[in-house]
Design a protein around this motif. Structure first.
Motif, PDB file in Angstrom:
ATOM      1  N   ASN A   1       0.856  -1.186   0.000  1.00  0.00           N
ATOM      2  CA  ASN A   1       0.000   0.000   0.000  1.00  0.00           C
ATOM      3  C   ASN A   1       0.899   1.246   0.000  1.00  0.00           C
ATOM      4  O   ASN A   1       2.134   1.133   0.073  1.00  0.00           O
ATOM      5  CB  ASN A   1      -1.010  -0.045   1.146  1.00  0.00           C
ATOM      6  N   PRO A   2       0.349   2.448  -0.115  1.00  0.00           N
ATOM      7  CA  PRO A   2       1.195   3.648  -0.254  1.00  0.00           C
ATOM      8  C   PRO A   2       2.143   3.897   0.917  1.00  0.00           C
ATOM      9  O   PRO A   2       3.160   4.573   0.751  1.00  0.00           O
ATOM     10  CB  PRO A   2       0.168   4.778  -0.372  1.00  0.00           C
ATOM     11  N   TYR A   3       1.822   3.357   2.082  1.00  0.00           N
ATOM     12  CA  TYR A   3       2.697   3.528   3.246  1.00  0.00           C
ATOM     13  C   TYR A   3       3.792   2.457   3.304  1.00  0.00           C
ATOM     14  O   TYR A   3       4.585   2.440   4.242  1.00  0.00           O
ATOM     15  CB  TYR A   3       1.871   3.471   4.531  1.00  0.00           C
ATOM     16  N   GLY A   4       3.818   1.575   2.338  1.00  0.00           N
ATOM     17  CA  GLY A   4       4.814   0.512   2.328  1.00  0.00           C
ATOM     18  C   GLY A   4       4.431  -0.684   3.163  1.00  0.00           C
ATOM     19  O   GLY A   4       5.270  -1.561   3.419  1.00  0.00           O
ATOM     20  N   LEU A   5       3.170  -0.784   3.590  1.00  0.00           N
ATOM     21  CA  LEU A   5       2.705  -1.941   4.340  1.00  0.00           C
ATOM     22  C   LEU A   5       2.360  -3.071   3.377  1.00  0.00           C
ATOM     23  O   LEU A   5       1.930  -2.836   2.248  1.00  0.00           O
ATOM     24  CB  LEU A   5       1.475  -1.596   5.184  1.00  0.00           C
ATOM     25  N   LEU A   6       2.540  -4.288   3.830  1.00  0.00           N
ATOM     26  CA  LEU A   6       2.235  -5.465   3.016  1.00  0.00           C
ATOM     27  C   LEU A   6       0.721  -5.664   3.005  1.00  0.00           C
ATOM     28  O   LEU A   6       0.170  -6.556   3.652  1.00  0.00           O
ATOM     29  CB  LEU A   6       2.953  -6.699   3.578  1.00  0.00           C
ATOM     30  N   ARG A   7       0.078  -4.794   2.242  1.00  0.00           N
ATOM     31  CA  ARG A   7      -1.378  -4.792   2.122  1.00  0.00           C
ATOM     32  C   ARG A   7      -1.777  -4.594   0.666  1.00  0.00           C
ATOM     33  O   ARG A   7      -0.945  -4.252  -0.180  1.00  0.00           O
ATOM     34  CB  ARG A   7      -1.984  -3.650   2.951  1.00  0.00           C
ATOM     35  N   SER A   8      -3.065  -4.785   0.383  1.00  0.00           N
ATOM     36  CA  SER A   8      -3.581  -4.473  -0.944  1.00  0.00           C
ATOM     37  C   SER A   8      -3.321  -3.001  -1.235  1.00  0.00           C
ATOM     38  O   SER A   8      -3.426  -2.157  -0.327  1.00  0.00           O
ATOM     39  CB  SER A   8      -5.080  -4.756  -1.008  1.00  0.00           C
TER      40      SER A   8
END
Length: 687
Positions: A342-349
């Protein structure tokens, strides 16, 4: 006799043979068994007599034992004494083996679970594996005979003292040879997947401890400790995201490859789980029990703090903050770990722009409690699929039989407007997120490429910028993208004004995406409740395949998938973004087709599943591999026909009750070519 240096005599009749030699065999057998206990003498005489007959080359001796007319005819057909002797000896040996087998005792296997429940592993339905033992768990082996014997496993004597039963723990998965006296058996040692509530307290704690380790141990640390085949939670989440959140299309859901991908990724997880603790397995959750258990689904035991934790944490960010899974971390700074973050660099959609780096859950979706479902999927819904084609079964497992569980646990919040009253009269609260993904893949919805850690979430949301509409108004966008038809509620647009809403507000909300919980996203494996769902689905398919093989049901297993209309996640679109990078305002080329990963010959991205695996399996090859008749599979299920949430704890009885209910209701039996009617509108799996 030739054996004693004489010549082979000729015989004209059986009576001649009996007069000369038959008594000699009885005498020899009696001498061999002279010391045998009288209670066992008849049994031993039968075996010894036949064994003696098999060793003698005298035609007379053989025929005295095997003197049926057909055997005499076979012997008489030979023209030489030697030929007669050879044929007689062969027939005697065959009779000896047959007689010995007829006296072979039955081997029984028991462990703590089978003793407590009275049910054999797999309900005794695994057709190529008569004897199954749970690996790394003590198994009692016994014969249905009072005769004490010496026990051996794989050539090793377990005890010099004869006994009628023995306890043994198999420590490796595979086939093992057990000898009990003169009798030999093949034991299949497997990882056994149990319904989570059927485990003993100690076994359940061992499972959760290993699963928690899978989530807290860094991938590199796990590889260093357990080897290259170790795959921790971050690895498995990445694998799922890169398959399901590809902007081209969803390679894992909403088509024929759905079960194969989830069986394989669960298999990978189990491999790593058993590296941590070889006594455990990828246990499953039979949520049909909760559907008929007399309690509300959200009060299920599985949501206890020391199990999987609350389904709807009571805090502003919906973070699981109590119990074993409190503050389970989502990988941060994942840009160099995964192609999709995700835009914050989290391993998310990508479109789940929530910056909170922990697992989140809510039992409300767009303000609708449990996404409008009254209960978890029931046994009755599973039973309705008996006799369906594989294509229909895969559609049901993608959707109504399992998808709602994802949404009911994941949920969605952070809305721009209040849709609660509107959703009460509609049946598609989850559609907002699924429709948003449609717009994302088609290029109308855009997500920020990067948001710094101090960027407020409200400033880092998905949206549908005006410049990508190419002059289209809101209504035209809704029609052009197919949103108009992607809902089972035919009035979902015309009813907007009744609730003070407009099409502009609707599109703005869909493009906003809000905040979904992990289970309602492509990062679903980030939530530990992901893992027990798919085992329940696989054991259902295993049971169907066995029922078909036994001739109890029909099931067309032609590779395919039954596509339904008005399903936002099943839009059949494959979008080519290859030309977009050179033009910031360009749109992808989207066509209707099958997403790679779902065709019969498409390769699955899973290696190292089998010890002798060479290359990757195709969908069709993997479907053959996971046939329950394949005794090379490393795991089995504790129950196939036993479903506690069904009438009489039986899926077949539930099916019969469903059929009787339909007939008594006057509905009659549906026509064979009649399209199935979906009782659940969305799939829920296509994330």
């Amino acid at each position: 006799a030739v054996e004693h240096g004489g010549t082979m005599p000729e015989y004209d009749s059986v009576s001649d043979i009996e007069e000369e030699d038959a008594a000699l065999i009885v005498q020899e057998a009696a001498e061999i068994t002279e010391e045998v206990d009288a209670a066992e003498k008849s049994h031993w005489m039968s075996l010894r007599a036949r064994k003696a007959a098999g060793l003698l080359v005298s035609a007379a001796a053989a025929i005295a034992i095997v003197q049926t007319p057909s055997m005499i005819a076979k012997i008489s057909a030979d023209t030489t004494p030697e030929g007669k002797a050879s044929t007689a000896a062969s027939l005697a040996a065959a009779e000896r083996d047959s007689s010995a087998n007829s006296f072979a005792p039955t081997l029984n296997l028991e462990n703590d679970h089978s003793r407590n429940t009275g049910r054999k592993i797999g309900n005794g339905l695994y057709r190529t594996m008569e004897h199954i033992a749970q690996v790394h768990k003590a198994t009692t082996l016994s014969l249905d005979s009072e005769t004490a014997v010496i026990w051996m496993v794989d050539g090793v004597v377990l005890s010099e003292v004869p006994s009628t039963e023995i306890e043994y723990t198999f420590t490796s998965i595979g086939k093992h040879t057990v000898k009990a006296g003169d009798f030999e058996f093949t034991i299949h040692s497997k990882a056994v997947r149990y319904e989570i509530r059927e485990l003993s307290d100690d076994d359940r704690e061992a499972y959760f401890h290993a699963l928690h380790t899978l989530y807290t141990m860094d991938q590199d640390e796990g590889v260093a400790k357990y080897g290259d085949n170790y795959k921790g939670s971050d690895y498995l989440v990445r694998e799922h995201i890169e398959g399901a959140a590809d902007i081209m299309c969803d390679h894992w859901h909403d088509d024929a490859g759905v079960m194969n991908h989830h069986i394989a990724v669960t298999w990978q997880m189990e491999q790593s789980l058993r590296m941590i603790d070889p006594s455990t397995a990828a246990h499953y959750w039979d949520y049909t029990i909760d559907a008929t258990g007399g309690w509300e689904w959200y009060n299920s035991k599985v949501f206890d703090d020391d199990w999987y934790g609350s389904n709807s944490p009571n805090n502003e960010n919906h973070v699981v903050d109590t119990g074993r899974w409190a503050f389970t971390k989502v990988k941060t700074d994942a840009w160099h770990y995964s192609n999709i973050t995700n835009p914050y660099g989290l391993l998310r959609s990508p479109w789940n722009t929530n910056p909170v780096p922990y697992v989140m859950r809510s039992n409300h979706t767009q303000g609708s409690f449990a996404d409008g479902y009254a209960s978890l999927p029931s046994c009755s819904s599973f039973a309705d699929e008996l006799g369906s084609s594989l294509a229909d079964v895969l559609n049901a497992l993608n959707g109504e039989l399992h998808g709602p569980v994802h949404i009911m646990i994941g949920g969605q919040w952070d809305l721009k407007y209040d849709w609660k009253d509107y959703m009460k009269d509609m049946s598609f609260a989850d559609n907002f997120l699924l429709l948003g993904k449609d717009l994302w893949r088609q290029g109308f919805l855009r997500v920020p490429m990067y948001c710094s850690a101090d960027t407020p979430h409200s400033d880092c949301m998905a949206s549908c910028p005006e410049e990508f509409r190419k002059g289209l108004n809101v209504t035209e966008v809704i029609y052009k993208t197919g949103l108009k038809h992607d809902s089972a509620d035919s009035t979902w647009l015309s009813a907007l004004s009744d609730y003070g809403k407009s099409e502009e507000m609707l599109l703005e909300e869909i493009c906003h995406m809000g905040s979904p919980g992990e289970m309602f996203t492509s990062a679903a494996p980030q939530d530990p409740t992901f893992w027990p769902l798919h085992g329940n689905a696989e054991r259902f398919v295993q049971y169907l395949r066995i029922l078909k093989a036994e001739g109890n049901i029909t099931m067309d297993e032609t590779w395919g998938y039954y596509h339904m209309d008005n399903i936002p996640s099943d839009d059949h679109l494959v979008c080519d973004w290859s030309g977009v990078a050179d033009d910031a305002l360009a749109m992808p080329d989207c066509t209707h087709g099958t997403c790679p990963g779902h065709k019969a010959d498409d390769l699955l991205p899973f290696s190292g599943l089998m010890t002798n695996q060479d290359g990757l399996f195709s969908n069709l090859g993997f479907y053959k591999l996971t046939n329950p008749d394949n005794d090379e599979l490393p795991y089995v299920y504790d129950s196939l026909s036993f479903w506690e949430g069904c009438t009489g704890s039986s899926l077949m009885k539930q099916y019969e009750e469903n059929q009787n209910s339909r007939f008594s209701g006057g509905g009659g039996q549906p026509a064979p070519d009649e399209a199935p009617v979906a009782s659940f509108q969305n799939s829920g799996m296509g994330r």
